[in-house]
Design a protein around this motif. Structure first.
Motif, mmCIF file in Angstrom:
data_model
loop_
_atom_site.group_PDB
_atom_site.id
_atom_site.type_symbol
_atom_site.label_atom_id
_atom_site.label_comp_id
_atom_site.label_asym_id
_atom_site.label_seq_id
_atom_site.Cartn_x
_atom_site.Cartn_y
_atom_site.Cartn_z
ATOM 1 N N ALA A 18 6.429 20.080 -5.919
ATOM 2 C CA ALA A 18 5.261 19.315 -6.392
ATOM 3 C C ALA A 18 4.969 18.158 -5.446
ATOM 4 C CB ALA A 18 5.532 18.793 -7.799
ATOM 5 N N TYR A 19 6.021 17.438 -5.073
ATOM 6 C CA TYR A 19 5.839 16.273 -4.190
ATOM 7 C C TYR A 19 5.273 16.709 -2.832
ATOM 8 C CZ TYR A 19 7.019 12.227 -1.316
ATOM 9 O OH TYR A 19 6.957 11.174 -0.438
ATOM 10 N N ASN A 20 5.838 17.775 -2.266
ATOM 11 C CA ASN A 20 5.368 18.239 -0.947
ATOM 12 C C ASN A 20 3.934 18.766 -0.998
ATOM 13 O OD1 ASN A 20 7.609 17.622 0.631
ATOM 14 N ND2 ASN A 20 8.696 19.445 -0.053
ATOM 15 N N THR A 21 3.590 19.442 -2.101
ATOM 16 C CA THR A 21 2.218 19.948 -2.247
ATOM 17 C C THR A 21 1.231 18.779 -2.301
ATOM 18 O OG1 THR A 21 3.126 21.788 -3.515
ATOM 19 C CG2 THR A 21 0.749 21.517 -3.617
ATOM 20 N N CYS A 22 1.589 17.738 -3.061
ATOM 21 C CA CYS A 22 0.716 16.559 -3.155
ATOM 22 C C CYS A 22 0.633 15.857 -1.796
ATOM 23 C CB CYS A 22 1.243 15.576 -4.197
ATOM 24 S SG CYS A 22 1.170 16.205 -5.870
ATOM 25 N N LEU A 23 1.758 15.803 -1.120
ATOM 26 C CA LEU A 23 1.811 15.157 0.203
ATOM 27 C C LEU A 23 0.881 15.882 1.185
ATOM 28 C CD1 LEU A 23 3.616 12.768 1.062
ATOM 29 C CD2 LEU A 23 5.125 14.412 2.157
ATOM 30 N N ASN A 24 0.913 17.202 1.178
ATOM 31 C CA ASN A 24 0.030 17.989 2.049
ATOM 32 C C ASN A 24 -1.436 17.722 1.727
ATOM 33 O OD1 ASN A 24 2.162 19.165 3.336
ATOM 34 N ND2 ASN A 24 2.191 21.000 2.069
ATOM 35 N N TYR A 25 -1.720 17.623 0.426
ATOM 36 C CA TYR A 25 -3.094 17.344 -0.008
ATOM 37 C C TYR A 25 -3.552 15.992 0.543
ATOM 38 C CZ TYR A 25 -6.737 15.644 -3.191
ATOM 39 O OH TYR A 25 -7.877 15.094 -3.711
ATOM 40 N N LEU A 26 -2.688 14.977 0.398
ATOM 41 C CA LEU A 26 -3.044 13.628 0.872
ATOM 42 C C LEU A 26 -3.248 13.618 2.385
ATOM 43 C CD1 LEU A 26 -0.619 11.402 -1.266
ATOM 44 C CD2 LEU A 26 -3.054 11.693 -1.572
ATOM 45 N N GLU A 27 -2.407 14.373 3.088
ATOM 46 C CA GLU A 27 -2.541 14.441 4.555
ATOM 47 C C GLU A 27 -3.849 15.120 4.960
ATOM 48 O OE1 GLU A 27 2.164 14.322 5.762
ATOM 49 O OE2 GLU A 27 1.099 16.233 5.862
ATOM 50 N N LYS A 28 -4.191 16.189 4.232
ATOM 51 C CA LYS A 28 -5.446 16.897 4.526
ATOM 52 C C LYS A 28 -6.652 15.976 4.309
ATOM 53 C CE LYS A 28 -4.390 21.717 3.696
ATOM 54 N NZ LYS A 28 -4.407 22.739 2.641
ATOM 55 N N LYS A 29 -6.573 15.199 3.244
ATOM 56 C CA LYS A 29 -7.683 14.287 2.918
ATOM 57 C C LYS A 29 -7.599 12.988 3.722
ATOM 58 C CE LYS A 29 -9.542 16.555 -0.679
ATOM 59 N NZ LYS A 29 -10.935 16.759 -1.028
ATOM 60 N N LYS A 30 -6.580 12.915 4.575
ATOM 61 C CA LYS A 30 -6.335 11.718 5.404
ATOM 62 C C LYS A 30 -6.179 10.460 4.552
ATOM 63 C CE LYS A 30 -8.177 13.686 9.525
ATOM 64 N NZ LYS A 30 -9.301 13.934 10.364
ATOM 65 N N LEU A 31 -5.494 10.621 3.433
ATOM 66 C CA LEU A 31 -5.221 9.469 2.575
ATOM 67 C C LEU A 31 -3.819 8.952 2.896
ATOM 68 C CD1 LEU A 31 -6.598 10.976 -0.741
ATOM 69 C CD2 LEU A 31 -7.635 9.151 0.575
ATOM 70 N N ILE A 32 -3.643 7.655 2.788
ATOM 71 C CA ILE A 32 -2.357 7.049 3.179
ATOM 72 C C ILE A 32 -1.416 7.015 1.983
ATOM 73 C CG2 ILE A 32 -1.259 4.977 4.138
ATOM 74 C CD1 ILE A 32 -4.133 4.365 5.302
ATOM 75 N N ILE A 33 -0.220 7.567 2.211
ATOM 76 C CA ILE A 33 0.765 7.563 1.120
ATOM 77 C C ILE A 33 1.483 6.227 1.033
ATOM 78 C CG2 ILE A 33 2.512 8.686 2.594
ATOM 79 C CD1 ILE A 33 3.450 9.990 -0.110
ATOM 80 N N LEU A 34 1.656 5.570 2.184
ATOM 81 C CA LEU A 34 2.303 4.260 2.226
ATOM 82 C C LEU A 34 1.819 3.533 3.473
ATOM 83 C CD1 LEU A 34 4.559 2.562 0.802
ATOM 84 C CD2 LEU A 34 6.110 3.453 2.505
ATOM 85 N N PRO A 35 1.297 2.305 3.316
ATOM 86 C CA PRO A 35 0.834 1.584 4.511
ATOM 87 C C PRO A 35 1.969 1.410 5.518
ATOM 88 C CG PRO A 35 0.298 0.388 2.504
ATOM 89 C CD PRO A 35 1.168 1.520 2.102
ATOM 90 N N LYS A 36 1.629 1.561 6.822
ATOM 91 C CA LYS A 36 2.678 1.470 7.848
ATOM 92 C C LYS A 36 3.315 0.084 7.881
ATOM 93 C CE LYS A 36 1.330 5.170 10.894
ATOM 94 N NZ LYS A 36 0.554 5.536 12.058
ATOM 95 N N THR A 37 2.494 -0.956 7.853
ATOM 96 C CA THR A 37 3.050 -2.316 7.826
ATOM 97 C C THR A 37 2.637 -2.972 6.520
ATOM 98 O OG1 THR A 37 1.103 -3.129 8.941
ATOM 99 C CG2 THR A 37 3.026 -2.668 10.328
ATOM 100 N N GLU A 38 3.632 -3.593 5.926
ATOM 101 C CA GLU A 38 3.342 -4.262 4.661
ATOM 102 C C GLU A 38 3.297 -5.771 4.864
ATOM 103 O OE1 GLU A 38 5.543 -2.096 1.282
ATOM 104 O OE2 GLU A 38 6.552 -1.702 3.156
ATOM 105 N N SER A 39 3.227 -6.189 6.144
ATOM 106 C CA SER A 39 3.275 -7.618 6.438
ATOM 107 C C SER A 39 2.120 -8.380 5.795
ATOM 108 C CB SER A 39 3.280 -7.835 7.939
ATOM 109 O OG SER A 39 2.227 -7.104 8.510
ATOM 110 N N PRO A 62 0.483 5.654 -3.245
ATOM 111 C CA PRO A 62 0.978 6.812 -4.016
ATOM 112 C C PRO A 62 2.507 6.956 -4.031
ATOM 113 C CG PRO A 62 -0.860 7.452 -2.647
ATOM 114 C CD PRO A 62 -0.569 6.035 -2.294
ATOM 115 N N LEU A 63 3.143 6.674 -2.909
ATOM 116 C CA LEU A 63 4.605 6.825 -2.866
ATOM 117 C C LEU A 63 5.287 5.837 -3.814
ATOM 118 C CD1 LEU A 63 7.117 8.179 -1.678
ATOM 119 C CD2 LEU A 63 7.085 6.501 0.141
#
Lengths: 149, 183
Positions: free
Chosen positions: B69-90, B129-130
């Motif tokens: 389930a997690y990997n399927t959702c992750l693939n969906y987010l990647e396809k839609k170019k949505l960010i699962i976690l911001p790279k820098t949280e500064s 999302p993460l």
């Protein structure tokens, strides 16, 4: 006891696992108003998160999935035919081999001394018994996983 | 599972019913669009059905399905170019530390006594999302760090670290929200 304010990580750890928390952290939270407030907030936050209602799909998921799985197959599966063909060829090959070497195989067993034969049988039985026990253990383990234990 | 592998597809319904709750938690936290959720949920179980014979019994069946389930959702987010976690949280941390420094205990406590439940739902929704998924799996599904690590395929230490950050971020965003409303 530490006089410096405690990090958020330590405060969260204190709320989640008070019993294994360092004594100086517990003592500090008791006397520091700021850290005590933070700890209380985290406690309330965790309680509220736990109280949230669990989401559920608004449609019948098993029904939808099963409908797609059980769709009748329209094409003849060529892979099944190939598997049966391979199995038939394999069995035929074994039968032919036995036909030609059976005489020599029988000779091999009749020429061996009875003591040596008993030894082979006992060792084989012991190995089989151990393998049987191992297979049973694996089976129990898998059944426990399947039964969500 | 044996029944399913032997061709009894209806037995798969039992597996779905037993694991649907966990899958719903993951899908709801990672996917915002309700129509997409429907497709993804079906996709998850169709993948599970196809891969069932390759299940190695190295984890609970529910954990394994959670991983799919997690990997399927992750693939969906990647396809839609949505960010699962911001790279820098500064940026987020700078903002939050400012808020924390200027706030006083009384103001902070007010928000947690007022309408926390209502604000909490919307604030959780704003999290990446993460973070949302990790909080849900730990607090609502009561999974261990080890099980969450198996589902997300992240190291256990990373899961712990992300969870601490997610809770901190949530607490601080609640305080910021309250301050804005007060102004």
């Amino acid at each position: 006891m530490t006089t410096k304010h405690i990090s958020d990580t330590d405060i969260q750890q204190y709320i989640l696992d008070k019993e294994n928390c360092e004594i100086n952290i517990i003592d500090h939270i008791k006397i520091c108003k700021d850290c005590k407030t933070k700890a209380e907030q985290y406690q309330q936050l965790f309680t509220k998160i736990n109280e949230q209602t669990k989401p559920a799909f608004a449609f019948n998921l098993p029904e939808l999935v099963l409908f797609q799985i059980t769709k009748p197959k329209t094409k003849f599966s060529s892979s099944i035919f190939f598997i049966y063909l391979l199995a038939f060829a394999g069995v035929s090959l074994i039968v032919i081999l036995f036909y030609f070497v059976l005489e020599y195989l029988l000779k091999m067993f009749t020429d061996v001394s009875p003591l040596f034969m008993y030894l082979i049988i006992i060792i084989s039985t012991i190995i089989l018994a151990f393998q049987g026990i191992d297979v049973y253990r694996q089976y129990r383990k898998k059944m426990n996983i399947l039964n969500f234990k | 599972m044996k029944q399913v592998l032997d061709g009894d597809t209806s037995a798969f319904g039992t597996i779905i019913k037993k694991t649907e709750g966990l899958v719903a938690q993951i899908v709801f936290k990672m996917i915002n669009n309700s129509e997409d959720r429907k497709d993804i949920a079906q996709d998850i179980y169709l993948k599970t059905f196809k891969k069932l014979s390759s299940f190695k019994f190295q984890s609970k069946l529910s954990t394994w399905i959670g991983q799919i389930a997690y990997n399927t959702c992750l693939n969906y987010l990647e396809k839609k170019k949505l960010i699962i976690l911001p790279k820098t949280e500064s940026e987020g941390e700078a903002l939050s530390s400012e808020t924390t420094n200027t706030s006083n205990n009384e103001t902070e406590n007010l928000i947690f006594q007022k309408d926390l439940s209502e604000i909490l739902i919307s604030e959780i929704d704003i999290l990446p999302p993460l973070y949302k998924t990790l909080i849900t799996l730990y607090h609502n599904e009561e999974l261990s760090y080890e099980e969450i690590a198996q589902i997300t395929e992240l190291p256990e230490g990373t899961v712990k670290s992300y969870l601490f950050r997610a809770r901190k971020s949530l607490r601080e965003s609640l305080l910021r929200k309250y301050k804005k409303e007060e102004l």
